[in-house]
Design an enzyme around this catalytic site. Structure first.
Site, mmCIF file in Angstrom:
data_model
loop_
_atom_site.group_PDB
_atom_site.id
_atom_site.type_symbol
_atom_site.label_atom_id
_atom_site.label_comp_id
_atom_site.label_asym_id
_atom_site.label_seq_id
_atom_site.Cartn_x
_atom_site.Cartn_y
_atom_site.Cartn_z
ATOM 1 N N GLN A 161 -50.673 26.795 81.748
ATOM 2 C CA GLN A 161 -49.749 25.794 82.279
ATOM 3 C C GLN A 161 -50.417 24.989 83.394
ATOM 4 O OE1 GLN A 161 -46.244 27.619 84.028
ATOM 5 N NE2 GLN A 161 -45.136 25.684 84.049
ATOM 6 N N GLY A 162 -50.702 23.723 83.114
ATOM 7 C CA GLY A 162 -51.387 22.881 84.104
ATOM 8 C C GLY A 162 -50.439 21.957 84.838
ATOM 9 N N SER B 134 -52.829 30.021 85.789
ATOM 10 C CA SER B 134 -52.928 31.415 85.347
ATOM 11 C C SER B 134 -53.551 31.498 83.964
ATOM 12 C CB SER B 134 -51.542 32.076 85.306
ATOM 13 O OG SER B 134 -50.990 32.101 86.590
ATOM 14 N N GLU C 19 -38.207 28.627 80.802
ATOM 15 C CA GLU C 19 -38.740 29.735 81.598
ATOM 16 C C GLU C 19 -37.634 30.717 81.961
ATOM 17 O OE1 GLU C 19 -40.790 28.067 84.976
ATOM 18 O OE2 GLU C 19 -42.607 29.172 84.504
HETATM 19 C C1 LIG Z 1 -49.787 34.054 91.138
HETATM 20 C C2 LIG Z 1 -49.564 32.584 90.947
HETATM 21 C C3 LIG Z 1 -49.671 32.048 89.682
HETATM 22 C C4 LIG Z 1 -49.476 30.674 89.487
HETATM 23 N N1 LIG Z 1 -49.632 30.180 88.242
HETATM 24 C C5 LIG Z 1 -49.515 28.838 88.028
HETATM 25 C C6 LIG Z 1 -49.772 28.283 86.750
HETATM 26 O O1 LIG Z 1 -50.075 28.996 85.795
HETATM 27 N N2 LIG Z 1 -49.662 26.962 86.595
HETATM 28 C C7 LIG Z 1 -49.298 26.139 87.634
HETATM 29 O O2 LIG Z 1 -49.197 24.938 87.411
HETATM 30 N N3 LIG Z 1 -49.069 26.622 88.875
HETATM 31 C C8 LIG Z 1 -49.178 27.950 89.099
HETATM 32 N N4 LIG Z 1 -48.965 28.463 90.363
HETATM 33 C C9 LIG Z 1 -48.683 27.541 91.468
HETATM 34 C C10 LIG Z 1 -47.251 27.595 92.011
HETATM 35 O O3 LIG Z 1 -46.355 26.984 91.135
HETATM 36 C C11 LIG Z 1 -47.252 26.923 93.410
HETATM 37 O O4 LIG Z 1 -47.968 27.804 94.243
HETATM 38 C C12 LIG Z 1 -45.869 26.715 93.973
HETATM 39 O O5 LIG Z 1 -45.205 25.685 93.290
HETATM 40 C C13 LIG Z 1 -45.884 26.389 95.480
HETATM 41 O O6 LIG Z 1 -46.786 25.371 95.793
HETATM 42 P P1 LIG Z 1 -47.899 25.557 96.954
HETATM 43 O O7 LIG Z 1 -48.568 26.859 96.699
HETATM 44 O O8 LIG Z 1 -48.706 24.340 96.980
HETATM 45 O O9 LIG Z 1 -47.078 25.710 98.307
HETATM 46 P P2 LIG Z 1 -46.588 24.518 99.273
HETATM 47 O O10 LIG Z 1 -45.766 23.584 98.476
HETATM 48 O O11 LIG Z 1 -47.735 23.979 100.015
HETATM 49 O O12 LIG Z 1 -45.633 25.299 100.256
HETATM 50 C C14 LIG Z 1 -46.064 25.966 101.461
HETATM 51 C C15 LIG Z 1 -44.825 26.480 102.206
HETATM 52 O O13 LIG Z 1 -43.981 25.357 102.550
HETATM 53 C C16 LIG Z 1 -42.684 25.545 102.043
HETATM 54 N N5 LIG Z 1 -42.118 24.256 101.616
HETATM 55 C C17 LIG Z 1 -42.717 23.283 100.871
HETATM 56 N N6 LIG Z 1 -41.877 22.275 100.650
HETATM 57 C C18 LIG Z 1 -40.701 22.594 101.241
HETATM 58 C C19 LIG Z 1 -39.426 21.964 101.366
HETATM 59 N N7 LIG Z 1 -39.151 20.780 100.810
HETATM 60 N N8 LIG Z 1 -38.459 22.625 102.052
HETATM 61 C C20 LIG Z 1 -38.698 23.841 102.615
HETATM 62 N N9 LIG Z 1 -39.863 24.473 102.544
HETATM 63 C C21 LIG Z 1 -40.855 23.867 101.855
HETATM 64 C C22 LIG Z 1 -42.856 26.482 100.863
HETATM 65 O O14 LIG Z 1 -41.676 27.204 100.598
HETATM 66 C C23 LIG Z 1 -43.975 27.391 101.334
HETATM 67 O O15 LIG Z 1 -43.432 28.422 102.115
HETATM 68 C C24 LIG Z 1 -49.146 29.838 90.580
HETATM 69 C C25 LIG Z 1 -49.034 30.404 91.857
HETATM 70 C C26 LIG Z 1 -49.227 31.746 92.046
HETATM 71 C C27 LIG Z 1 -49.099 32.298 93.432
#
Ligand SMILES: Cc1cc2nc3c(=O)[nH]c(=O)nc-3n(C[C@H](O)[C@H](O)[C@H](O)COP(=O)(O)OP(=O)(O)OC[C@H]3O[C@@H](n4cnc5c(N)ncnc54)[C@H](O)[C@@H]3O)c2cc1C
Lengths: 339, 396
Positions: free
Chosen positions: B131-132, B168, B251
């Site tokens: 999933q990209g 992933s 999902e």
């Molecule tokens: C184990 C794992 C597997 C994954 N697999 C995939 C995958 O296969 N494909 C894929 O596309 N992605 C994948 N992801 C990515 C995942 O979807 C993102 O990590 C997630 O959407 C959060 O984005 P970020 O990590 O950039 O956090 P950020 O968006 O940078 O958030 C950082 C912090 O700020 C808070 N925050 C951000 N915006 C707001 C808001 N508007 N209000 C309040 N708080 C806020 C968040 O809650 C968090 O605590 C994976 C992540 C993990 C950990």
């Protein structure tokens, strides 16, 4: 497998909801706190046939079961109904049915017709005891049919002023009419009723807090637009919404004599009472100082939720039942054993 | 309301239970109970072979319509399948992204040609998907994707350039679905497209990211003029957001039931461990285990309620918004509970340099549950604004 209510069950719920919401306003509840029970209100409930919902048809009732009534109990919670209706339909009537015989034949028609109030009291307590025509009182794990005139009732002021709790003593010679199984079933149905009402109470508090935080402005914006407030409310919404299914599940299990019904009841009671407690805490917070006043209605619902949390087995009782089941191998815990 | 399974369903239960008992043997005995959350990097080759075995038995994609190679299994049968699969210790599914995300998305939004090309490979357990979605600057703010897609008229191909992150199993996958910007000057959820890309091509580089578990299940994926055909966009250019969101809806469908059965296995293991090491005598631990049990039942009842098509009785359009927040919080707490049950043993690795036992992996991996697929904070915003209708937050 179909985890849903029927259209009829929903329609019945809706009509009772409309009646309760238009009649049982918070002012009326406050009035009853001062005046004590009001026969007019009970007569209205009788007229709607609500005291006979779970009474078998041959005794003049509607012949419905716990599952039909659970949605109504939720609505009673929403208005904090200060009358022993849930007790009647979910505890007293099913207990009479289980005892059966002449006692059931005599009293069930009278309950359905609204001519008599029968109340069940466990562990030396009974709600609204002075209004009953028949008391079914537990002592030493057994149930006794007691004429209220022959019982010694002492009124207690309750933190929920609409819950009129009596300490009760009765003549030790009174003969037992049922044993621990019937007593346990009465407690479980009481717990189901408390759980269902807690759902309604929590919903009421959420509705109030959402409305209030949408209007109250600080820093030039509605306080409900702030995330810290929103997240409090979202946490309540999740707990509440997810507490519904276990309550309905427990109602189904009681209605269908499921062998693990008691466990399902404990799950439901814990989930619903915890949801209501969280609702109370967070909704008071979301109201600021207003939430701490006697004037704002929030405490009406908060206090009923508080009282119900301790009724028919408190958190400790129900949690212990769950953990005992888990650890004593009474419960198949494998992956397939989920329903 | 009827909470019992029918006789036909119970017969179906026997069928799948027997099949699993016959097939999770020999070469596959070693991967029983392996490859679940936190363990997904383990035994990839054996688990790929297992996908093919499942497919031969007709046990992949059972919920898909028969026209697309599925069994058109009822909700009840799918529930039973997941129950029996977990009970038997069926290994973590390598094919789950294709089966539960790509497939339903193509069935709902794809063209006939796309269905013909991609569904059979998923059904056969031979083609794995990833999933990209996320990018360095598009996490919670997913609509901020910067990856570009340009249509090249001469070659009649799409060219994709940009970077995905946290992808992933990208290193094990044959295909990736990618959201990319088809209109160069667009912003937000407008101007996006949803693409189906083969991973094995010169324009794609996959670089593993090491996780706090010391293992790597997710990756950075770089696209440098990676290509896919004119027909490999789902929907029209500009429909990407709609398709991407539709996919997220899948999902939360029946696949959640499989997840709950894995949770049940984990909880059972914790109960067994507590009995073994005496933690079960600690009243605090007993209470927390009881709470965990109740939480899991609550999820289960709610899934069944949602899957029964329940439309009323509550307030919120419940499942969609609530489930993620509920399960992720529950599972994160379960991880902590597992460590508290283990006590001091929890701090000793199963082996050097950093080999973890199952419960330790559970604890560490469950730290990510409240992040991926929409963080808890974002879920709460959504619940408050869309379910409770609280005033919207001004957005920049
Ligand atoms: C184990 C794992 C597997 C994954 N697999 C995939 C995958 O296969 N494909 C894929 O596309 N992605 C994948 N992801 C990515 C995942 O979807 C993102 O990590 C997630 O959407 C959060 O984005 P970020 O990590 O950039 O956090 P950020 O968006 O940078 O958030 C950082 C912090 O700020 C808070 N925050 C951000 N915006 C707001 C808001 N508007 N209000 C309040 N708080 C806020 C968040 O809650 C968090 O605590 C994976 C992540 C993990 C950990």
């Amino acid at each position: 497998m179909h985890f849903d209510f029927t259209e009829d069950q929903r329609l019945f719920r809706d009509s009772v909801r409309n009646f309760l919401r238009s009649e049982i306003t918070s002012e009326r509840v406050r009035g009853l706190w001062e005046s004590g029970p009001d026969t007019a209100l009970w007569s209205q409930l009788v007229e709607l046939g609500l005291t006979g919902v779970t009474v078998p048809e041959e005794h003049g009732g509607l012949g419905m079961d716990e599952l039909d009534f659970v949605l109504l109990a939720e609505q009673c919670g929403y208005v904090a109904l200060p009358e022993p209706l849930v007790h009647t339909a979910l505890v007293a009537v099913p207990t009479l049915k289980e005892i059966g015989g002449g006692l059931a034949a005599t009293w069930l028609p009278r309950v359905a017709a609204g001519d008599a109030l029968v109340l069940v009291g466990l562990a030396g307590w009974v709600e609204d005891g002075d209004r009953a025509q028949l008391l079914l009182l537990e002592r030493g794990g057994e149930l006794h049919a007691v004429d209220p005139d022959a019982a010694e009732l002492r009124a207690n002021a309750s933190v929920d002023p609409s819950r009129r709790l009596f300490t009760v003593r009765f003549n030790s010679a009174a003969e037992a009419i049922a044993g621990t199984a019937v007593v346990g079933a009465a407690r479980d149905r009481g717990a189901l009723g408390a759980a269902a009402q807690s759902l309604g109470l929590a919903q009421r508090m959420v509705d109030m807090a959402v409305a209030y935080t949408g209007e109250r402005k600080q820093f030039g914006k509605p306080v409900g637009s702030f995330q810290a407030v929103k997240h409090h409310m979202a946490n309540v919404a999740v707990r509440l919404e997810y507490a519904r299914a276990p309550v309905y599940r427990a109602a189904w299990s009681l209605a269908n004599g499921h062998p693990r019904a008691a466990l399902h009841v404990s799950q439901a009671k814990l989930a619903a009472c915890e949801a209501a407690a969280l609702a109370a805490k967070n909704c008071i917070q979301a109201h600021g100082a207003m939430g701490y006043t006697w004037e704002v209605d929030l405490h009406i619902y908060m206090k009923k939720a508080w009282a119900l949390a301790g009724a028919w087995g408190d958190t400790g009782f129900h949690k212990q039942r769950v953990s005992d089941a888990l650890f004593e191998d009474k419960l198949p815990i494998g992956a397939g054993a989920t329903f | 309301m009827e909470l019992r399974f029918s006789i036909e369903d119970e017969r179906f239960r026997e069928e799948i239970a027997d099949w699993l008992a016959d097939n999770l043997t020999g070469e596959f005995a070693a991967i029983r109970f392996r490859g679940g959350p936190g363990d997904e990097h383990m035994f990839p080759e054996e688990r790929k072979a297992w996908e093919r075995r499942l497919a031969e038995g007709g046990w992949t994609c059972i919920g898909w319509p028969e026209a697309y190679g599925g069994r058109g299994a009822s909700i009840e049968q799918q529930v039973i399948f997941h129950e029996e699969y977990a009970r038997a210790g069926g290994p973590g599914r390598m094919g789950h992204i294709g089966e539960t995300l790509t497939g339903p998305t193509l069935i709902a939004f794809g063209s006939d040609e796309q269905r013909e090309r991609f569904l059979p490979g998923i059904r056969a357990g031979e083609e794995l998907w990833c999933q990209g979605y996320s990018e360095p600057s598009a996490g919670s703010d997913l609509a901020n994707v910067k990856t570009r897609a340009e249509f090249d008229e001469t070659s009649q191909q799409w060219r994709i350039t940009g970077q995905k992150v946290w992808t992933s199993l990208a290193h094990e996958s044959d295909y990736c679905f990618v959201i990319a910007r088809t209109e160069p000057d667009s912003a937000g959820h407008r101007g996006l497209g949803f693409f189906l890309l083969a991973m094995d091509q010169p324009g794609i580089t996959v670089r593993p990211i090491e996780q706090m578990t010391g293992t790597s299940e997710f990756n950075e994926v770089f696209f440098d003029e990676a290509v896919c055909g004119a027909g490999d966009i789902v929907g029209a250019p500009g429909d990407g957001w709609k398709v991407a969101m539709g996919l997220l809806g899948f999902e939360r469908g029946v696949s959640t039931l499989g997840q709950q059965m894995l949770f049940q296995n984990e909880l059972d293991e914790i109960v067994r461990e507590a009995k073994r090491n005496g933690a079960a005598r600690d009243p605090m631990i007993r209470q927390r285990i009881a709470d965990a049990h109740i939480g899991l039942k609550i999820m289960r009842y709610n899934s069944m309620r949602t899957l029964s098509g329940n439309a009323d009785d509550g307030s919120l359009q419940p499942e969609a918004m609530i489930y993620k927040l509920y399960w992720s919080t529950w599972h994160r707490n379960l991880g902590k509970l597992a460590m508290d049950v283990l006590g001091p043993e929890a701090e000793i690795c199963a082996g050097a340099p950093y080999e973890l036992n199952r419960l330790q992996s559970l604890f560490l991996f469950s730290r990510a549950d409240t992040i991926y697929g929409g963080t808890n904070q974002v879920q709460r915003n959504i619940i408050a604004e869309r379910a409770l209708n609280m005033p919207r937050e001004p957005r920049g």
